[in-house]
Design an enzyme around this catalytic site. Structure first.
Site, PDB file in Angstrom:
ATOM      1  CB  CYS B   2      -0.878   0.039   1.250  1.00 43.80           C
ATOM      2  SG  CYS B   2      -1.887  -1.434   1.467  1.00 43.80           S
ATOM      3  NE  ARG B  51       3.982   2.058  -1.470  1.00 39.92           N
ATOM      4  CZ  ARG B  51       5.129   1.551  -1.060  1.00 39.92           C
ATOM      5  NH1 ARG B  51       6.238   1.801  -1.730  1.00 39.92           N
ATOM      6  NH2 ARG B  51       5.194   0.799   0.005  1.00 39.92           N
ATOM      7  CD1 TRP B  95      -1.616  -5.649  -4.365  1.00 36.21           C
ATOM      8  CD2 TRP B  95      -2.968  -4.651  -5.839  1.00 36.21           C
ATOM      9  NE1 TRP B  95      -1.841  -6.518  -5.409  1.00 36.21           N
ATOM     10  CE2 TRP B  95      -2.653  -5.939  -6.319  1.00 36.21           C
ATOM     11  CE3 TRP B  95      -3.812  -3.830  -6.591  1.00 36.21           C
ATOM     12  CZ2 TRP B  95      -3.149  -6.420  -7.531  1.00 36.21           C
ATOM     13  CZ3 TRP B  95      -4.306  -4.323  -7.783  1.00 36.21           C
ATOM     14  CH2 TRP B  95      -3.968  -5.604  -8.240  1.00 36.21           C
ATOM     15  CG  ASN B 121       2.778   0.036   3.394  1.00 38.55           C
ATOM     16  OD1 ASN B 121       2.234  -1.006   3.031  1.00 38.55           O
ATOM     17  ND2 ASN B 121       3.997   0.382   3.022  1.00 38.55           N
ATOM     18  N   GLY B 122       1.591  -2.048   5.871  1.00 43.88           N
ATOM     19  CA  GLY B 122       2.271  -3.101   6.609  1.00 43.88           C
ATOM     20  C   GLY B 122       1.255  -4.088   7.154  1.00 43.88           C
ATOM     21  CD  GLU B 549      -3.166  -8.549 -26.440  1.00 44.78           C
ATOM     22  OE1 GLU B 549      -4.344  -8.289 -26.703  1.00 44.78           O
ATOM     23  OE2 GLU B 549      -2.492  -7.926 -25.602  1.00 44.78           O
ATOM     24  CE  LYS B 553      -1.474  -4.940 -25.742  1.00 45.73           C
ATOM     25  NZ  LYS B 553      -2.219  -5.168 -24.687  1.00 45.73           N
ATOM     26  CD  GLU B 556      -3.380  -1.268 -25.958  1.00 51.33           C
ATOM     27  OE1 GLU B 556      -4.329  -0.702 -25.422  1.00 51.33           O
ATOM     28  OE2 GLU B 556      -3.039  -2.426 -25.656  1.00 51.33           O
ATOM     29  CG  HIS B 572     -11.358 -15.141 -48.060  1.00 51.34           C
ATOM     30  ND1 HIS B 572     -11.929 -15.760 -49.140  1.00 51.34           N
ATOM     31  CD2 HIS B 572     -10.840 -16.126 -47.291  1.00 51.34           C
ATOM     32  CE1 HIS B 572     -11.789 -17.080 -49.033  1.00 51.34           C
ATOM     33  NE2 HIS B 572     -11.114 -17.315 -47.910  1.00 51.34           N
ATOM     34  CE  LYS B 668      -3.759  -1.766 -16.424  1.00 52.20           C
ATOM     35  NZ  LYS B 668      -3.019  -2.482 -17.453  1.00 52.20           N
TER      36      LYS B 668
END
Lengths: 385, 673
Positions: B2, B51, B95, B121-122, B549, B553, B556, B572, B668
């Site tokens: 975090c 983080r 997170w 954090n921890g 894919e 990439k 984008e 075709h 994102k």
């Protein structure tokens, strides 16, 4: 105070293990050499670290990231061409403000080596170097002292004038950067830290700190298993992964996460298995270091050996192990314990016998049922003849 | 992992000055002016998002309260007032690997009175013991976190100290007697109140009580690792403590900062001091006082001399490249503890038992963008190995339409963030129709994970680059594990075939590493073919999923025209566009029908197009301008080839100087439909 860690070198003598990773990333008991260096720095209370990287630097950067996992800031500077250790230090010029310590990224030391250099540096100014006693001083830089002052440094002398060697932890002030630029390069165009120090030695300006703690150097392939054993003795076993109940696992060993050890397999002391390794039923591993993603199939016997990343040792293959004489760069090393090195992505076919001292290059393939010995170059195929 | 941040300035409150001067100026003095706590904290949290980003929150100090705004989701989704007069506050970005990222579990956490707010954090290892003790003393907890014990311990400690100091003077409105009692147990150390500490003259609920001493007493009781930052209503001060988690102080001019990482505030000041384990510090707008083992100490001031953004990228120029290189490690995480080659089975923590799966007539995979391509890959695997009919739908196009029995349909939503609006909407339609749903996601406790009947985590770790890389590989890997799970339970997949597929999965990290080891080669190829009219990506079967894919990439991040399609479709139509200025990238591996694909390669080659082949098919070598070898790995070879396509796209974009981590017009996690 910042610490500058030299981690740009390739480590040619450790081929094929260094064909895809720099020497500081050789894993010892599940962690790269460089991580032991970083831990010593952290334990010494330094929390800003500069890694000088170059060869295969992605391996280092991916493992250490920004240093958060160790509670420190890691910054990277790139040495594009490996032109000696002093040249490597010079790359860090923009990253350090004042006095700093310098460490080799491939030597395991204890935090006291760092703290004692830092203290001496704060008291007397630089340069400061550590010396330690060695049973084989002639293989290193031999240092002669007068009290705390260095009077001579001689690289790998035929006759060692003292048993003290350069332990590779230094303390410098920023003035060293001028000294490095004034150091004449050697015939190969390289500048080493000892060359730069020589200029200071003449003025009686290099102060030495004696260090008596753990000092482990991985110079040769057979040092990988040896140093792994020492570190496991010191740090004890770590066992993750999935080990079958009927497997016999001695202490100390390291078993990485996601690794499986199947029924009746035997891990003797000193074995280290990386992450995502698979060891088959009835396999016997003794003094063996197996890197991530490798597979050792059922019934294989692997002794005194390094099995590198993603390598396969087939069923009932035998790495005989034991001591042998090994020739490296024209030097004969007698009675070293080196069963074999199986390079990254190499395959040893089932039932193959691998004689002591065999080195299989990365990507090489040995057909089932062969007897193989000596050095096999990368990406070659060995067939039964 | 975090991230925490705290900010305090010595300006009076009031609506802050505009912060226009922040646009590129790196003022040595840092920010000044009142009311800047909110914007500084929010900017700082954005910089800490690497983080973690599954929940976020801030606490802003007011005269008689602490205003807390927190919720599950990324910082940009956090509902915040436009402005707030506070000059002091803390923030947090989370997170979670254990426990859910709910609004309640988001930081900051507060005590019973709402006067104390804490970010952490921890991991506090003895929290269950402390929590039981506090609950017994009457404290009410509102989250499942370990962190929440800290504000409650502090509440009790402050109350006890206030009573002792004022000798029964002011009584708090809530009169939390239970808290005072429990604090008496934990307390015992006499407080030394000499030193640079200056009592704040404020009117908060805890009056003039020494918060530093209280925090020292509280952290004495904590076991584990922590970096905590504390704010108290009415107090113009931050109190922080560190043990085994990073915490750095930023020293500005009339404003100071604390954070998990310098990146949080480096745009404001480059003067920093690092706290050591066991330190407790009081931070005001113009002073930082540090205590260690009951004594006042000095911590060295340092100047940070490196570019902040570079720091958390760990020496890489872009997150995308960092994340491409993280793939072997991420895939080991995805697989860890889940495969049993001996038995030829997997151990997934999902509730999809044999009787449920036996009745499934169709699996529908719904997803967007890169996740959709992972779905296309998985469709082939599921059909081949699990003998079940599979359809893949772009989530925004999804309807639960005719011909299907919801009781016999399993809907699998594939979403990295677990918050993609289109995918959530599709999943809800399926659930509404009565179908069973499974979320395949990277984000523990995300909306998709919570709303689906079950969740399968891909365990790839945070991904910051907008272009998904490691999460694609981890999605396909997780879906391959799901394939074995489904196939075995349906009796469609022999343990022998399963065992072989699992062997290949175990070999995936090593094979991906071999592509990464060839990165220099791909960089050279990219720089040779950087200036071309268009790029075509072709393959068959699993190779066509990867072709799509690869083209995505390149589109984008490099903003060049690229198209991916099944190679049989070339003749075709698209073949008309193929010239010597349109490189064709092709997948010639197992699982991609290399023999047939090679026929298409010959068609484009005869029109002069350069052909770049990702190949394990020896017969192709003579027809390729560039051959990138793919190691033998069965049906996972196309996935390994995809790593080569990622590197190609990255290096083309880099040559073109694109904003690789934040491509234009893209975000994102797309949380609008």
């Amino acid at each position: 105070m910042k610490a500058v860690v030299l981690a740009a070198g390739e480590g040619r003598r450790l081929e094929p293990l260094t064909n895809r990773r720099p020497k500081p990333m050789l894993p010892i008991a599940g962690k790269p050499l460089l991580e032991y260096v970083l831990e010593a720095i952290v334990d010494a209370g330094i929390d800003e670290v500069v890694f000088v990287v170059g060869y295969a630097r992605d391996r280092i950067q991916t493992h250490f990231g920004d240093g958060d996992d160790w509670g420190v800031d890691v910054e990277y500077v790139v040495q594009e061409k490996q032109l000696g250790t002093a040249h490597a230090v010079a790359q860090a010029e923009a990253a350090v403000n004042d006095a700093f310590v310098v460490l080799n990224g491939d030597r395991i030391i204890e935090p006291s080596a760092v703290t004692s250099v830092a203290e001496r540096l704060a008291r007397d100014g630089g340069p400061v170097m550590t010396v330690t006693r060695s049973a084989d001083p002639g293989a290193y830089g031999v240092v002669e002292l007068d009290g705390d002052r260095v009077v001579d440094i001689e690289e790998k002398p035929r006759e060692a004038a003292s048993e003290l060697i350069n332990a590779g932890v230094y303390g410098f002030e920023r003035s060293v950067f001028d000294a490095i630029s004034e150091t004449p390069p050697d015939d190969a165009g390289e500048r080493g830290i000892p060359d730069t120090l020589a200029g200071f030695v003449a003025d009686g300006g290099v102060s030495a700190v004696r260090y008596g703690g753990l000092w482990e150097d991985v110079s040769h392939l057979w040092d990988v298993t040896r140093v792994t054993g020492h570190v496991l003795d010191r740090d004890g076993s770590t066992r993750d992964g999935d080990v079958a109940e009927t497997a016999s696992v001695a202490d100390p060993v390291h078993v990485g996460a996601g690794t499986s050890v199947d029924a009746n397999a035997t891990l003797r002391r000193g074995c280290s298995l990386g992450e995502n390794v698979s060891v088959g039923a009835n396999a016997v591993l003794s003094n063996a270091v197996v890197l991530a993603d490798a597979v050792v199939e059922d019934g294989a016997v692997v002794r005194d050996a390094v099995v590198a990343e993603n390598a396969h040792v087939g069923a009932n293959a035998t790495v005989v192990g034991g001591e042998t004489d090994v020739l490296v760069d024209g030097n004969l090393y007698a009675d070293v314990r080196l069963g074999a090195v199986v390079g990254d992505n190499a395959t040893v076919g089932g039932g193959t016998t691998v004689a002591a001292g065999t080195v299989l290059g990365d990507g090489s393939t040995v057909e089932a049922g062969c007897t193989v010995s000596g050095r096999v170059p990368s990406d070659t195929e060995v067939r039964r003849g | 992992m975090c991230g925490i941040i705290g900010y305090i300035s010595n300006e009076d409150g009031g609506n802050g000055r505009d912060d226009e001067h922040g646009g590129g100026e790196r003022a040595d003095g840092g920010p000044t002016g009142g009311g800047r706590a909110l914007p500084v904290l929010v900017d700082g949290l954005r910089n800490l998002e690497y983080r973690g980003y599954d929940s976020a929150g801030v606490a802003l100090v007011e005269d008689d309260a602490v205003a807390v705004h927190k919720q599950q989701g990324v910082i940009d989704d956090l509902a915040l007032p436009d402005a707030h007069p506070a000059t002091c506050g803390v923030g947090h970005t989370r997170w979670s690997t254990h426990g859910k990222p709910t609004d309640a579990n988001a930081h900051p956490h507060t005590d019973c009175t709402g006067d104390v707010a804490v970010v952490h954090n921890g991991i506090i290892e003895n929290y269950d013991h402390l929590r039981a003790e506090l609950e017994a003393a009457g404290h009410a907890f509102s989250s499942e976190t370990d962190t929440e014990v800290v504000p409650h311990l502090l509440e009790a400690e402050l109350a006890a100290r206030r009573e002792a100091a004022t000798d029964g003077g002011r009584v708090d409105e809530d009169g939390d007697a239970g808290g005072a009692e429990s604090a008496a147990d934990g307390d015992g150390e006499p407080v030394d109140d000499v030193g640079p500490y200056r009592t704040a003259s404020t009117s908060g609920g805890f009056g003039d009580v020494d918060v530093v001493a209280a925090v020292e007493a509280v952290v004495d009781r904590l076991e584990g690792s922590y970096a905590v930052a504390v704010t108290v209503a009415g107090r113009e001060e931050l109190v922080v403590a560190r043990q085994d988690s990073p915490l750095v102080l930023g020293l500005g001019d009339g404003a100071n900062f604390v954070a998990s990482d310098v990146t949080a505030f480096v745009e404001h000041t480059r003067e920093v001091a690092y706290l050591e384990d066991g330190d407790v510090a009081r931070v005001t707008g113009d002073a930082v006082d540090v205590r260690h083992d009951g004594a006042w100490v000095e911590r060295d001031r340092k100047t940070v001399d490196w570019e902040a953004e570079a720091a958390e990228k760990g020496g890489y120029d872009h997150y995308m490249l960092k994340e491409i290189y993280e793939q072997p490690g991420a895939l080991r995480q995805t697989l860890s503890g889940r495969i049993d080659e001996v038995a030829g089975d997997v151990d997934l923590d999902v509730d999809l038992p044999a009787d449920v799966l036996a009745d499934v007539e169709e699996i529908q995979l719904v997803a967007c963008g890169t996740s959709y391509h992972a779905g296309l890959y998985a469709r082939r695997l599921l059909e081949e190995f699990a003998d079940v009919r599979v359809t893949v739908e772009v989530a925004s196009e999804y309807e639960f339409t005719g011909g299907r029995d919801p009781w016999e349909t399993l809907v699998v939503a594939v979403t990295q963030s677990g918050e993609t609006a289109d995918t959530l909407s599709a999943m809800r339609k399926a659930a509404k129709a009565g179908a069973r749903t499974l979320a395949v996601t990277n984000t523990v406790g995300s909306t998709a994970a919570r709303e689906a009947d079950d969740a399968l985590y891909i365990r790839a770790g945070p991904e910051i680059g907008v272009a998904a890389t490691k999460t694609f590989a981890a999605q396909v890997t997780a879906l391959s594990l799901l394939t074995v799970h489904v196939g075995r339970r349906r009796g469609a997949l022999s343990s022998e075939r399963a065992s072989h597929l699992l062997e290949n999965l175990r070999g995936l990290p090593g094979a991906v590493q071999q592509l990464l080891d060839a990165s220099d080669r791909l960089q050279a190829v990219a720089s040779e073919y950087v200036d071309e009219d268009a790029y075509f990506f072709v393959g068959r079967q699993l190779g066509s999923a990867v072709a799509l894919e690869g083209a995505l990439k390149l589109k984008e991040i490099a903003y060049v025209h690229a198209e991916g399609f099944p190679s049989g479709e070339l003749k075709h139509g698209t073949l008309a566009l193929v010239t010597e200025d349109t490189p064709v990238l092709t997948v010639l591996t197992e699982g991609a029908r290399p023999k047939e694909t090679l026929n298409n390669v010959k068609e484009v080659e005869s029109r002069g197009a350069p052909v770049i082949g990702f190949s394990s098919y020896d017969a192709a070598a003579n027809y390729l301008d560039v051959e990138i070898p793919i190691p033998d790995l069965g049906v996972l070879e196309p996935l390994v080839a995809n790593v080569g396509l990622q590197l190609f796209a990255y290096h083309v974009a880099n040559e073109l100087g694109r904003a690789i981590d934040k491509p234009r017009n893209l975000a994102k996690s797309v949380t609008v439909e």
